[in-house]
Structure formats: C-alpha cells, structure tokens
Motif scaffolding. Structure first.
Motif, short mmCIF file in Angstrom:
data_model
loop_
_atom_site.label_atom_id
_atom_site.label_comp_id
_atom_site.label_asym_id
_atom_site.label_seq_id
_atom_site.Cartn_x
_atom_site.Cartn_y
_atom_site.Cartn_z
N LEU A 19 0.83 -1.21 0.00
CA LEU A 19 0.00 0.00 0.00
C LEU A 19 0.87 1.26 0.00
O LEU A 19 1.82 1.36 0.77
N GLN A 72 -1.99 5.41 -3.46
CA GLN A 72 -3.15 4.50 -3.56
C GLN A 72 -4.21 4.87 -2.53
O GLN A 72 -5.41 4.88 -2.82
N THR A 126 -6.04 8.02 -3.44
CA THR A 126 -7.02 7.73 -4.50
C THR A 126 -8.27 7.09 -3.92
O THR A 126 -9.39 7.44 -4.28
N THR A 127 -8.07 6.15 -2.98
CA THR A 127 -9.20 5.48 -2.31
C THR A 127 -10.04 6.50 -1.55
O THR A 127 -11.28 6.42 -1.54
#
Length: 575
Positions: free
Chosen positions: A471, A475, A478-479
């Motif tokens: 992770l 990322q 973005t989540t």
C-alpha cells in the motif's frame, strides 16, 4: 505436398471445435460425473477436470472454477502440483465475497501441508486464515473440520490437553451426523470425521497416560471401522493404537501382530508418520522378547524413514538411544558416532519449531553422556595437568557466557514487561481538533477536508485495511478521493509522523496485539507474522518490530510463551 495436408488440417480443426462445443453444452454435473468416482491421486481424472475448468473460465463462473481446482488437488498424484492448484483456488476465492468458500480453500491448503509435507508451521498458518474467514460461517461442517485440524497441530506440538478438547468437540458433531436421512456422501464424510477424531483422541489419551480411556476409544473405533471396507485406513489407525496399547500392557506378541496388520495399509497410503511409529514399536516388542538383532533392524528402518522424509516425532528420539547403546556395547565406534550425529540432526530439526523438545533431548541424553564420561574418568583415575587446565578454562568460559546470557535474559524480560504494560493500558487516542493543528497545516487543509480525512482514516484503522501489502500513500489518497498532499499533511500534523512510519506503526501494533492475545500466532514463523500484517520482508518486519516495540519479535515470542506456560498471564489470552 503441403497442399495435400490442408484438408486434413481443417478436418481435425473441425473435430476439435465440435468436441469443444459438445463439452461446453454439458452441465457441470455431467462433466464432473466423468471423473468424480475415480480414486484419489488418479491422474486420469485430470483430463475431465481440465474440460470442467475450461467451461467455468469461459462462463466466468468463479464458484465452479474453485470446485475444479479443488478436484484437481484431490486427483493430482504430485504433492507440489496439489499445492499449486490450491493456490489457484485461493486466488479465485479472494475475488468472491464468499468467506465460507475462502475459508474452505485455506483449510484445503493447510491439510496439504499437514498430510503431504508434515510441515506443521505452514499448516497452522493456513488453518488460522481458514479460521478467520469462518468466524461468521453458518456451515457447521466447515467449522468442525477446522476445529479438528487445529487439534491435529496442537497434538503434534505436544499440547495434548488442549487437543483433547478440540477432538471431543469434533466427535460430538460428527457422531450426530452419522445417523439420519443424509446424502450418502454426507454420511461418509461424517463417519470418516468421527473415526479420525476418535483416533486422535485415543492418541492424546495415550500421551497423557490415561490408558483406560484410550483403550475404550480404541475398541469403539475398531468395532465401527471393521464394518465397512471404506474405512480401511481408519481401521489401520486403530490397529496401530491397539498394538501400542498391548505393548504398554506387556503383551508383546499380541502387540507385534496388531502392528503388522496395520503397517501394509499405512505404507500403501504413504502415512510415514504412523508407519515409523509402528516400526518403532515392533522393534521395542522384539527388544522386550530378547530378540535384539531383530529390534535393531526395526530401529534402523525407522532411521531410514527419517533420513528420507526429514520428519520425526518426539517419542522416536528413543530410537537413537537404542541404536547408540547397541553399538556402544558392540564397540562399533563408527556406527555409534553415525547415530549420535543423526540424533543431533533430529535435534536441530526439532529446535526450529519446538524449543521444549530440544531442551528435552539435552536433559535426557546429555545427562546420561556426562554420567558415562564421569564413570570412565573415575575408572582411569588419572588426569594430566593439560586436561585439568583445559577443563578449568572451559568452565570459566561457560561462566562468562552464562553471566552474559543471564544479563541479556533480564534485559529482554524488562523490555517485554514494558511492552506488556503498554498493551494492557492501551486506550483510544484522543484526536486533536482542527484548531490545534499547526498554522501551516491550516494553510494546506480546510476544516472540511480535515474532518473528512479524520473520518476516513478512523475507518481505515478500524477495518484493518492497512494490512494490504504494498500500500502506498498515492493509492490511499485515490481510495479517499483526495490528493497526496492533503493526506500527507494530515498524517504529519495529527499522527506526528510521515506516512511510512504511520503505516508501519499500525501494522506492528496490530500483529503485536494478536501475538499477545492469541497464542496461536506465537507458533507462526517470522515470515508468517510479517505476511499477516502486510509486511513483505521478514527482515523489514523484525527491524520495525524492534524499532517500535523496543524488543525483537523472537524475544517477545519466547517470553510470551514462557509466561503462558507458567500461568503468569492476566487471563485475557485464550487458546
């Protein structure tokens, strides 16, 4: 010449697609009926399984793909290929939301490690994953299969009283399913589960020296397993148990006869665990009957199984004791040295997984060696000055090493108790309000963005999503539907650290709490613990654990095990 072959090419192509079309129109039940009656490890079933898998992949049917890979593990004769098929089933199961199905395939992989590799550490890791996915399961059969498998591992590790409770639970469940209006396959599985649970319970009672209960269960198992040829392996297990029981009752000829009845079936099924135990007790019977040469042949046979499989159980250490004593008596120094080295090899294999077994070897055998050395020295009644100086030097060196070891142990104990105190006093952190962050933080983050990130990170920590391997902050941003700068600034202001340190701290705190509260995790290897919390590198995990907890993970595990064994725990942890 080439042009003459073209019609035949198209002819075979036409046939191929015709067969493909025929098979694609068949149902999964029809395709499976072509091979499901074949015997386990029968590679001829794989052709039909490939057709089954092709149909499932064309239709993107994940459930049927998993069934196909499970079938492939059953019929494939190669244990390495079995594991690959199990991994394929796991990969597909993770794409579904079906936790019961995922639990089933993890259980399958654990069973492969247990039965085909006798790799108990890896088996336990898979069983723990199966257990986690089965927590909310309504599938009782799956739940009790996991309970049984966990009992197997505990029994092998020597936790017999804990294992007994597992097997009692599984017996209660499976016995109730052996009668009633169930499908023949369900009845067969229940009977098999019941007999195997009885067998393992008898083994545990024998190892806790409750011979009366063991004998009673053995007789029940023999009576039931003798009713059908479907349970020849289970019958062999009870014959083996009966043979060991007769040995304990000093009925040596009867013991040998029961063991000899069990061995062919155990060997046919490649159950080298119980084959080696049976050969060992046949040897002990010969020894008790005064047939020492026959006994030694049996003990050497047990050694050959160990050399081939690199697997041995605790009670078979005595096998090397007999061999060493025999060749000492024969004054065959070469053979005595050979089996002494093999004993040390067995010791090293044990010490990787079971510290208490290694300690037992040293207690049982080193003491005897020292006593024999003392007798020889007294018989000679002379020591030259060089030998005395050497012995004194060794004693001084041992004293220094012992002092260093003591100081190190005390330091580890202190660090462990500091961490334990922190774990027991853990409270939910009080999150700062927007007004309390830095002025620079306020210049980057609006109050709305601040509160949005606070809520999302709170959910991120609560759900354990930080365990996702690899992770990155990009990322996660973005989540969260935000940008990297906002997220980085929030973590720096509120958590007081950068993203990498924040993620590492969450992961290490998570796995530390699991290790403290659930003794099952203390039996995983370091790589297994790292995988469990989302850290890919074993070394990186160890370094982070030391940095955050001020103690190495191996030292924490040893100290926690010691406290659990001595009963010095607060009562929060269960098994």
């Amino acid at each position: 010449m080439f042009s003459k072959k073209i019609p035949f090419y198209f002819f075979y192509l036409f046939l191929f697609f015709s067969f493909e079309k025929i098979y694609s129109q068949q149902s999964y039940e029809d395709l499976r009926s072509r091979y499901e009656a074949k015997n386990e490890n029968d590679s001829t079933a794989l052709k039909g399984i490939n057709l089954y898998l092709q149909k499932a992949k064309r239709e993107n049917n994940l459930t049927e793909q998993i069934q196909g890979y499970r079938d492939a593990t059953f019929f494939s004769p190669d244990k390495g290929t079995k594991l690959k098929y199990a991994d394929s089933a796991i990969a597909i199961a993770k794409k579904t939301d079906n936790k019961e199905l995922t639990s089933t395939v993890y259980l399958l992989k654990g069973s492969l490690y247990y039965f085909y590799y006798k790799n108990y550490q890896s088996a336990l890791a898979e069983y723990l994953k199966a257990y986690q996915y089965s927590k909310d399961s309504k599938d009782d059969y799956l739940t009790y299969k996991i309970i049984y498998q966990m009992g197997l591992v505990k029994s092998y590790l020597g936790y017999y009283h804990e294992a007994i409770e597992h097997f009692k639970e599984s017996i209660s469940y499976f016995e109730a399913k052996t009668k009633g209006d169930y499908h023949p396959n369900a009845l067969y599985n229940a009977q098999k589960g019941y007999l195997n649970s009885l067998h393992q319970l008898a083994v545990c009672y024998k190892n806790t020296q409750d011979y009366k209960k063991a004998d009673s269960i053995i007789n029940i198992g023999l009576h039931i397993s003798s009713k059908s040829t479907d349970f020849s392996l289970e019958k062999a297990y009870f014959l083996k148990c009966k043979g060991i029981s007769e040995f304990n009752h000093k009925n040596y000829n009867a013991s040998r006869n029961f063991l000899l009845q069990a061995l062919p079936v155990l060997n046919k099924n490649e159950d080298f665990y119980w084959s080696s135990v049976s050969d060992f007790y046949i040897g002990k019977n010969y020894l008790s009957l005064g047939k020492e040469d026959f006994a030694i042949k049996q003990f050497e046979k047990v050694d050959s199984i160990f050399q081939k499989r690199k697997f041995i159980v605790p009670e078979l250490l005595e096998n090397y004791h007999f061999l060493i004593k025999y060749y000492q008596k024969k004054k065959n120094v070469e053979k005595e040295l050979e089996y002494s080295k093999k004993l040390l090899k067995a010791d090293s294999i044990f010490s990787k997984d079971f510290n208490y077994l290694s300690a037992r070897i040293h207690k049982d055998y080193d003491k005897q060696i020292l006593e024999e050395s003392k007798t020889k020295l007294e018989a000679r009644n002379k020591l030259n000055i060089g030998t005395i100086i050497l012995l004194v030097s060794v004693l001084i060196l041992l004293a220094i090493l012992a002092w260093r070891f003591y100081n190190n142990a005390q330091s580890i104990k202190l660090k462990y108790h500091e961490l334990e105190k922190k774990l027991q006093q853990q409270t939910k952190p009080v999150l700062p309000s927007y007004e309390n962050i830095t002025n620079y933080g306020k210049s980057v983050l609006s109050e709305d963005i601040f509160m949005d990130l606070q809520n999302k990170l709170k959910e991120f920590e609560a759900t354990g999503n930080f365990k996702e391997n690899g992770l990155t902050i990009d990322q996660l941003a973005t989540t969260f539907r935000t940008n990297k700068s906002y997220l980085s600034q929030y973590i720096n202001d509120v958590k007081g650290m950068n993203f990498s340190k924040y993620l590492s701290t969450l992961r290490i705190n998570y796995i530390t709490k699991l290790m403290y509260e659930n003794p099952q995790y203390l039996r995983l290897k370091i790589q297994g613990l790292a995988n469990e919390c989302g850290i890919s590198s074993r070394q990186n995990f160890s370094d982070l654990f030391l940095e955050i907890n001020n103690i190495r993970p191996t030292d924490f595990i040893k100290q926690r095990r010691k406290e659990l064994e001595e009963g010095k725990i607060s009562g929060s942890a269960g098994s």
